[in-house]
Structure formats: C-alpha cells, structure tokens
Design a protein around this motif. Structure first.
Motif, PDB file in Angstrom:
ATOM      1  N   GLU A 180      50.073  -0.731  41.880  1.00 53.92           N
ATOM      2  CA  GLU A 180      49.582  -0.758  40.510  1.00 53.92           C
ATOM      3  C   GLU A 180      50.608  -1.377  39.571  1.00 53.92           C
ATOM      4  O   GLU A 180      50.272  -2.222  38.724  1.00 53.92           O
ATOM      5  CB  GLU A 180      49.247   0.671  40.074  1.00 53.92           C
ATOM      6  CG  GLU A 180      48.659   0.778  38.676  1.00 53.92           C
ATOM      7  CD  GLU A 180      48.388   2.215  38.280  1.00 53.92           C
ATOM      8  OE1 GLU A 180      47.315   2.479  37.724  1.00 53.92           O
ATOM      9  OE2 GLU A 180      49.268   3.070  38.523  1.00 53.92           O
ATOM     10  N   ARG A 181      51.864  -0.997  39.724  1.00 53.18           N
ATOM     11  CA  ARG A 181      52.910  -1.522  38.857  1.00 53.18           C
ATOM     12  C   ARG A 181      53.177  -2.999  39.141  1.00 53.18           C
ATOM     13  O   ARG A 181      53.440  -3.777  38.222  1.00 53.18           O
ATOM     14  CB  ARG A 181      54.191  -0.696  39.007  1.00 53.18           C
ATOM     15  CG  ARG A 181      54.058   0.735  38.486  1.00 53.18           C
ATOM     16  CD  ARG A 181      55.376   1.480  38.553  1.00 53.18           C
ATOM     17  NE  ARG A 181      56.341   0.960  37.577  1.00 53.18           N
ATOM     18  CZ  ARG A 181      56.349   1.295  36.294  1.00 53.18           C
ATOM     19  NH1 ARG A 181      55.450   2.137  35.812  1.00 53.18           N
ATOM     20  NH2 ARG A 181      57.260   0.803  35.481  1.00 53.18           N
ATOM     21  N   ASN A 182      53.108  -3.371  40.407  1.00 53.59           N
ATOM     22  CA  ASN A 182      53.322  -4.785  40.751  1.00 53.59           C
ATOM     23  C   ASN A 182      52.233  -5.663  40.150  1.00 53.59           C
ATOM     24  O   ASN A 182      52.499  -6.777  39.680  1.00 53.59           O
ATOM     25  CB  ASN A 182      53.365  -4.959  42.266  1.00 53.59           C
ATOM     26  CG  ASN A 182      54.658  -4.460  42.880  1.00 53.59           C
ATOM     27  OD1 ASN A 182      55.669  -4.303  42.182  1.00 53.59           O
ATOM     28  ND2 ASN A 182      54.642  -4.213  44.169  1.00 53.59           N
ATOM     29  N   THR A 183      51.005  -5.165  40.173  1.00 54.26           N
ATOM     30  CA  THR A 183      49.896  -5.917  39.572  1.00 54.26           C
ATOM     31  C   THR A 183      50.103  -6.076  38.067  1.00 54.26           C
ATOM     32  O   THR A 183      49.894  -7.155  37.493  1.00 54.26           O
ATOM     33  CB  THR A 183      48.561  -5.204  39.852  1.00 54.26           C
ATOM     34  OG1 THR A 183      48.364  -5.093  41.260  1.00 54.26           O
ATOM     35  CG2 THR A 183      47.396  -5.974  39.231  1.00 54.26           C
ATOM     36  N   ALA A 184      50.528  -4.990  37.423  1.00 52.16           N
ATOM     37  CA  ALA A 184      50.790  -5.042  35.984  1.00 52.16           C
ATOM     38  C   ALA A 184      51.940  -5.992  35.671  1.00 52.16           C
ATOM     39  O   ALA A 184      51.889  -6.773  34.708  1.00 52.16           O
ATOM     40  CB  ALA A 184      51.112  -3.636  35.464  1.00 52.16           C
ATOM     41  N   ARG A 185      52.984  -5.936  36.496  1.00 50.29           N
ATOM     42  CA  ARG A 185      54.143  -6.797  36.271  1.00 50.29           C
ATOM     43  C   ARG A 185      53.755  -8.279  36.378  1.00 50.29           C
ATOM     44  O   ARG A 185      54.211  -9.111  35.598  1.00 50.29           O
ATOM     45  CB  ARG A 185      55.238  -6.453  37.285  1.00 50.29           C
ATOM     46  CG  ARG A 185      56.607  -7.055  36.965  1.00 50.29           C
ATOM     47  CD  ARG A 185      57.639  -6.603  37.999  1.00 50.29           C
ATOM     48  NE  ARG A 185      57.794  -5.153  37.990  1.00 50.29           N
ATOM     49  CZ  ARG A 185      58.598  -4.500  37.177  1.00 50.29           C
ATOM     50  NH1 ARG A 185      59.324  -5.176  36.289  1.00 50.29           N
ATOM     51  NH2 ARG A 185      58.700  -3.188  37.234  1.00 50.29           N
ATOM     52  N   ARG A 189      53.929 -11.161  33.578  1.00 49.67           N
ATOM     53  CA  ARG A 189      54.672 -12.397  33.856  1.00 49.67           C
ATOM     54  C   ARG A 189      53.825 -13.622  33.538  1.00 49.67           C
ATOM     55  O   ARG A 189      54.289 -14.575  32.912  1.00 49.67           O
ATOM     56  CB  ARG A 189      55.126 -12.410  35.314  1.00 49.67           C
ATOM     57  CG  ARG A 189      55.718 -13.731  35.766  1.00 49.67           C
ATOM     58  CD  ARG A 189      56.272 -13.648  37.165  1.00 49.67           C
ATOM     59  NE  ARG A 189      57.487 -12.839  37.159  1.00 49.67           N
ATOM     60  CZ  ARG A 189      58.691 -13.326  36.855  1.00 49.67           C
ATOM     61  NH1 ARG A 189      58.827 -14.613  36.517  1.00 49.67           N
ATOM     62  NH2 ARG A 189      59.742 -12.560  36.877  1.00 49.67           N
ATOM     63  N   ASP A 190      52.571 -13.608  33.995  1.00 47.96           N
ATOM     64  CA  ASP A 190      51.681 -14.748  33.742  1.00 47.96           C
ATOM     65  C   ASP A 190      51.538 -15.001  32.243  1.00 47.96           C
ATOM     66  O   ASP A 190      51.548 -16.148  31.778  1.00 47.96           O
ATOM     67  CB  ASP A 190      50.305 -14.494  34.353  1.00 47.96           C
ATOM     68  CG  ASP A 190      50.334 -14.491  35.881  1.00 47.96           C
ATOM     69  OD1 ASP A 190      51.309 -15.001  36.446  1.00 47.96           O
ATOM     70  OD2 ASP A 190      49.382 -13.972  36.485  1.00 47.96           O
ATOM     71  N   ARG A 191      51.412 -13.910  31.481  1.00 50.30           N
ATOM     72  CA  ARG A 191      51.252 -14.040  30.031  1.00 50.30           C
ATOM     73  C   ARG A 191      52.516 -14.629  29.401  1.00 50.30           C
ATOM     74  O   ARG A 191      52.438 -15.525  28.550  1.00 50.30           O
ATOM     75  CB  ARG A 191      50.947 -12.669  29.439  1.00 50.30           C
ATOM     76  CG  ARG A 191      50.663 -12.677  27.946  1.00 50.30           C
ATOM     77  CD  ARG A 191      50.521 -11.243  27.442  1.00 50.30           C
ATOM     78  NE  ARG A 191      49.457 -10.523  28.130  1.00 50.30           N
ATOM     79  CZ  ARG A 191      49.244  -9.220  28.007  1.00 50.30           C
ATOM     80  NH1 ARG A 191      50.037  -8.491  27.224  1.00 50.30           N
ATOM     81  NH2 ARG A 191      48.252  -8.630  28.645  1.00 50.30           N
ATOM     82  N   LYS A 192      53.670 -14.127  29.820  1.00 52.69           N
ATOM     83  CA  LYS A 192      54.926 -14.608  29.247  1.00 52.69           C
ATOM     84  C   LYS A 192      55.207 -16.059  29.633  1.00 52.69           C
ATOM     85  O   LYS A 192      55.732 -16.834  28.825  1.00 52.69           O
ATOM     86  CB  LYS A 192      56.083 -13.723  29.702  1.00 52.69           C
ATOM     87  CG  LYS A 192      56.193 -12.400  28.971  1.00 52.69           C
ATOM     88  CD  LYS A 192      57.531 -11.736  29.258  1.00 52.69           C
ATOM     89  CE  LYS A 192      57.744 -10.504  28.407  1.00 52.69           C
ATOM     90  NZ  LYS A 192      59.099  -9.920  28.600  1.00 52.69           N
ATOM     91  N   VAL A 193      54.869 -16.413  30.873  1.00 55.36           N
ATOM     92  CA  VAL A 193      55.097 -17.791  31.321  1.00 55.36           C
ATOM     93  C   VAL A 193      54.288 -18.762  30.478  1.00 55.36           C
ATOM     94  O   VAL A 193      54.785 -19.820  30.064  1.00 55.36           O
ATOM     95  CB  VAL A 193      54.736 -17.943  32.815  1.00 55.36           C
ATOM     96  CG1 VAL A 193      54.581 -19.414  33.194  1.00 55.36           C
ATOM     97  CG2 VAL A 193      55.812 -17.310  33.690  1.00 55.36           C
ATOM     98  N   GLU A 194      53.043 -18.408  30.189  1.00 55.72           N
ATOM     99  CA  GLU A 194      52.197 -19.290  29.380  1.00 55.72           C
ATOM    100  C   GLU A 194      52.791 -19.480  27.984  1.00 55.72           C
ATOM    101  O   GLU A 194      52.860 -20.607  27.472  1.00 55.72           O
ATOM    102  CB  GLU A 194      50.793 -18.704  29.286  1.00 55.72           C
ATOM    103  CG  GLU A 194      49.826 -19.582  28.527  1.00 55.72           C
ATOM    104  CD  GLU A 194      48.415 -19.039  28.529  1.00 55.72           C
ATOM    105  OE1 GLU A 194      47.560 -19.609  27.834  1.00 55.72           O
ATOM    106  OE2 GLU A 194      48.163 -18.031  29.225  1.00 55.72           O
ATOM    107  N   GLU A 195      53.236 -18.389  27.374  1.00 58.41           N
ATOM    108  CA  GLU A 195      53.814 -18.485  26.033  1.00 58.41           C
ATOM    109  C   GLU A 195      55.126 -19.264  26.053  1.00 58.41           C
ATOM    110  O   GLU A 195      55.372 -20.111  25.179  1.00 58.41           O
ATOM    111  CB  GLU A 195      54.052 -17.081  25.483  1.00 58.41           C
ATOM    112  CG  GLU A 195      52.768 -16.294  25.235  1.00 58.41           C
ATOM    113  CD  GLU A 195      53.042 -14.830  24.913  1.00 58.41           C
ATOM    114  OE1 GLU A 195      54.224 -14.427  25.009  1.00 58.41           O
ATOM    115  OE2 GLU A 195      52.093 -14.101  24.570  1.00 58.41           O
ATOM    116  N   ILE A 219      60.687  -8.927  33.165  1.00 54.63           N
ATOM    117  CA  ILE A 219      59.730  -7.900  32.770  1.00 54.63           C
ATOM    118  C   ILE A 219      60.399  -6.538  32.940  1.00 54.63           C
ATOM    119  O   ILE A 219      60.822  -6.171  34.046  1.00 54.63           O
ATOM    120  CB  ILE A 219      58.453  -7.948  33.634  1.00 54.63           C
ATOM    121  CG1 ILE A 219      57.867  -9.363  33.666  1.00 54.63           C
ATOM    122  CG2 ILE A 219      57.433  -6.935  33.120  1.00 54.63           C
ATOM    123  CD1 ILE A 219      57.405  -9.871  32.336  1.00 54.63           C
ATOM    124  N   SER A 220      60.509  -5.763  31.862  1.00 53.63           N
ATOM    125  CA  SER A 220      61.161  -4.460  31.917  1.00 53.63           C
ATOM    126  C   SER A 220      60.178  -3.374  32.360  1.00 53.63           C
ATOM    127  O   SER A 220      58.954  -3.539  32.254  1.00 53.63           O
ATOM    128  CB  SER A 220      61.745  -4.097  30.552  1.00 53.63           C
ATOM    129  OG  SER A 220      60.700  -3.833  29.618  1.00 53.63           O
TER     130      SER A 220
END
Length: 484
Positions: free
Chosen positions: A438-443, A447-453, A195-196
């Motif tokens: 805040e950034r860690n939560t977003a990251r 990650r969860d979204r990318k892992v699913e895909e 995640i960038s």
C-alpha cells in the motif's frame, strides 16, 4: 502519420535541466552562423536567367525558381532552419487531422512548434555535453519494441513509415533523440525526486477519505461475439441471439444459467462472473450503463466493436468497504501469449494454442519450455511466470479464466486486448493486503506527480538559460507577445 504521432508522444515527457553551476551560454561567434545572412528572414529565391534573343527556353538549372533554406533561430551554437520547421509543421498537421483535432491558427501553430524545437535543441545540446548517448544496438532494440507494440515486424513498421511519407532513417533519428532526452530527464529530474514518509502518510489519509465517496460494482456478463469481418446478415443474427437472451431475462430467467447457455465469454461456465470492478477501469460505455443500475439489475444490450454485451450489477460497495476486507486471494500463474497481428489472426492464435495445450495435456512438453519458445510476452524468458498476482493486476478476461482454474490446470485459449493466452495456475494463497504494498503504491503515485511538475519547471529552466536569437522579425514579435 499515425504511427509517428503515437511514437513521438513522449516528447511532452522529455525534458532537461542545467546543473546549477553552469553559466549561461555565450552568443555564437560570427563564423558560426555565416551560412546565412544576418538579415535573412525568408527563403531567398534565385532569379531565372534572362532569355536570350530568339531563345524559347531557359538552360537546365535556370528554368525555375530555387528556394534556399534559411535560418530562423540560433540556439547556443546551433541553428533551426525554415526547412526543419516546415517538416515539423507537416508532421503535426497530419497527426491532428488524422485524430480529428481542430487545427489552431497557423501563426499560433508555428509559434508553439518553433518554441518546442528550441527547447528540444537545448536539451539535446546538454545531453551531448553530459555524454548521454544511444548507440545503434540500443536504438534497434527500442524500435523492435515499438514495432511489437504496434503488432508489426520491424520491416512492416518500416514499410508503413515509408508509405506515410516518413523516411525510416529520419524516423530512427527522431526515436534516438527522444530516448536521449528521456535519459537526460531521468538523470536530471527523476533521480532527484525524494518522497518522505510524512508525504506518504498524508497521501494515504486523503485516499481513504476519498474512498468513502467512491464505489465498485460486482459484475457478471453475457457476451455474444461478432465474428471477424462478419456480414450484415451475421451481425443481425448475433443481435437476435442477444435479444432472445434479454427476453428470457425479462421473464425471470436466471442470469448465471443464461450466461452458461449463451455467452461466448471465457467466464460463461462461471455464470458470467467478472468480479468487482471500479467504473473507471471499465470501457466508458460499460461504466455509464452500470452507473444507473441497482444491485440485481441488468443493462440493455450494449454493442462493442466485436460483441453484444448484457451486464448485471450483482452487488455494489464503497471502496472503503472493499479496503476493509482484510484477506485477499493471490494467485501464482504463468502464461503463453500469442499476439494478434496482421499475419496472425485471433483464430489462428487460438488454433496454435490449442495444439500446445494438447501437447501439455499429453505430457509431451513442459509449459515453461513452450513459453520460452513461443510466447510473445516479456515473461517468456522466465517460462511465462507472472509471479504472484493480486485481484485487479490483470485484464478482467484473464483474471476470470485464471480464477476458474484448479492448481496445475491449464486453461483453454483466453482472448484479451493483448492477444490470446494459455494460463496455468501454479499455487494460491490468502494474505492480508500488505501495508508495504500500500505504501509503495502511494509512494509511486506521489513520485509520478512530482516528476510531472519538476519536468515542466526544468524545461523552462533549460529554455531560459539557453542563448536564443530569432532571425525573423515576426518570430521575435510572436515570442515577445507570448511572454507578456
């Protein structure tokens, strides 16, 4: 099959992917599948022996038809048999019926389950190739956690599985395979997700734009509890109590005073104050009722499984407004949790915790020692320490009781969906919402979204690169039609 259905729900999250350098598996040698004829498409049936003249019965072992298992699919150098598919169909059918899910056409169900078994078999083969193993000790620990999540002992879990017709040994191997596939997925998918910072920035910008359209409600409640196993007469009495509260509210009574007088919730003496909550974090029946209210209005009486509720919308604000509040209170707390199980009722748990509280009040024991000895929570090894908690990090009932405590004070027993708690507040501080948090939560959300895909793509790759040979003409046709 309810338990097995819950425990095997991770199958959709399990997947694997081949290393890019791996060659496509070659078809098995003829001797690999010699256990069944190449043309076998249905179980063979042994013909009964001809009756001899004058005989009125058949010899033992020849008195009926005997079904012989057959090969349905060859996956690399292993096979999937008709018996295995039948067992899977039986398990899934029982689960769907129990959950009142409409059953698909039998042919579609067979095709989907057979395809899933092919992918799983290919994943397990690759896990074996990569040396992924789960020993018995690791498996026992996982099963203990599963039993704990179901509020059962391992023996109770075993008894229930056997009662539902699932051999415990078979259940253990199913769990072992799920863990193996999960670990393989973590190695082949999760570990490769990056995640960038630019992605995080874009995500946060989109979240802030969406927050302007979302809202949260400051809630107070009056709860009239319904005792366990209450008779119809007792339930009617509790409803009458709630209706009396509602009558007084309609004639102008103060909500906070009514909560302190009538409510059975742990926040009663705080005027029933629950705090700010987003509707999606509330039970649907509460969220729907609150969505219709303006600040200051109350809901009609709402009946849940164990209580009658009256909720008040104290105030309402957009999430953007909430996020603009710079300072938030953090609480450093610890707790002792006793879970409610078939052998430990909520009333028994409260009595036990009251005994512990008396020892603490009399300085006859230390909180951290009792937590290590008694608590059913993962924090027990740390003396029940939960660390620093932000608003919304815990259950509403827990948070309300915690916020009402002074530093060093121990609560009365507090019941949540996790069980019954004793809570102690160690310290408090006000702090700006951390940009890093805040950034860690977003990251993590990205990650969860990318892992699913990535998992879906990876599972397709495993399937495509495996050598698969159907032995049943109907299965061949169904697979061809599905891939058109």
């Amino acid at each position: 099959m309810k338990l097995l259905a819950v425990l095997l729900c991770t199958a959709a999250l399990s997947g694997c992917s081949l290393f890019s350098s791996k060659k496509k598996a070659e078809p098995p040698k003829p001797e690999t599948v010699a256990a069944a004829p190449a043309a076998a498409t249905a179980p063979a049936v042994a013909k009964p022996a001809d009756k001899k003249d004058g005989a009125g019965f058949l010899p033992p072992g020849e008195s009926g038809n005997v079904a012989i298992d057959s090969i349905l699919v060859v996956v690399n150098d292993e096979v999937i048999t008709q018996r295995e598919l039948n067992n899977r169909i039986q398990t899934v059918t029982a689960r769907m019926k129990q959950q009142n899910v409409q059953m698909p056409d039998a042919a579609d169900l067979r095709r989907q389950l057979l395809e899933r078994m092919i992918v799983e078999r290919a994943q397990l083969q690759q896990a074996k190739e990569f040396g992924v193993r789960v020993d018995d000790l690791q498996l026992d620990r996982s099963i203990s956690r599963i039993a704990e999540a179901q509020k059962l002992s391992v023996q109770q879990l075993r008894d229930q599985m056997e009662k539902e017709g699932t051999p415990f040994a078979s259940f253990r191997e199913d769990i072992r395979q799920e863990i193996i596939m999960q670990r393989l997925r973590e190695h082949e998918v999760d570990a490769k997700i990056q995640i960038s910072d630019a992605e995080v920035d874009s995500f946060l910008a989109a979240e802030k734009a969406a927050a302007a359209e979302q809202f949260e409600v400051n809630i107070s409640q009056i709860m009239v509890r319904i005792p366990d196993n209450a008779s119809a007469e007792v339930i009617a009495q509790r409803r009458a109590r709630a209706e009396e509260v509602m009558r007084q509210l309609r004639t102008g009574a103060d909500f906070a005073k009514m909560a302190a007088t009538y409510s059975d919730a742990s926040d009663a003496l705080q005027g029933g104050a629950v705090g700010w909550r987003q509707p999606e974090r509330l039970p649907p029946i509460f969220a729907e009722a609150l969505s219709k209210l303006k600040p200051g209005q109350v809901t009609p009486i709402i009946k849940s499984t164990g209580a009658f509720h009256i909720l008040k919308a104290v105030d309402r604000r957009s999430l953007a407004e909430a996020q603009a509040v710079a300072a938030v209170q953090q609480t450093h707390a610890r707790h002792i949790l006793i879970k409610v199980t078939p052998t430990m009722s909520a009333a028994d748990a409260k009595r036990k915790l009251l005994e512990l509280k008396e020892r603490l009040d009399n300085n006859a024991a230390k909180f951290e020692d009792l937590a290590r000895l008694v608590s059913n929570d993962g924090s027990a090894s740390k003396g029940g320490d939960l660390g620093w908690l932000y608003p919304g990090d815990t259950m509403p009932e827990f948070e309300a009781a915690m916020n009402a405590l002074k530093i060093g004070e121990v609560s009365q027993p507090v019941e949540t969906s996790f069980g019954v708690h004793l809570i102690e507040v160690l310290e408090r501080k006000s702090d700006d919402v951390s940009k890093e948090r805040e950034r860690n939560t977003a990251r993590q959300a990205l990650r969860d979204r990318k892992v699913e895909e990535a998992t879906e793509s990876w599972q397709r790759e495993v399937r495509d690169r495996a050598y698969v040979e159907y032995r049943n003409e109907d299965d061949k046709l169904a697979n061809a039609n599905a891939n058109k």
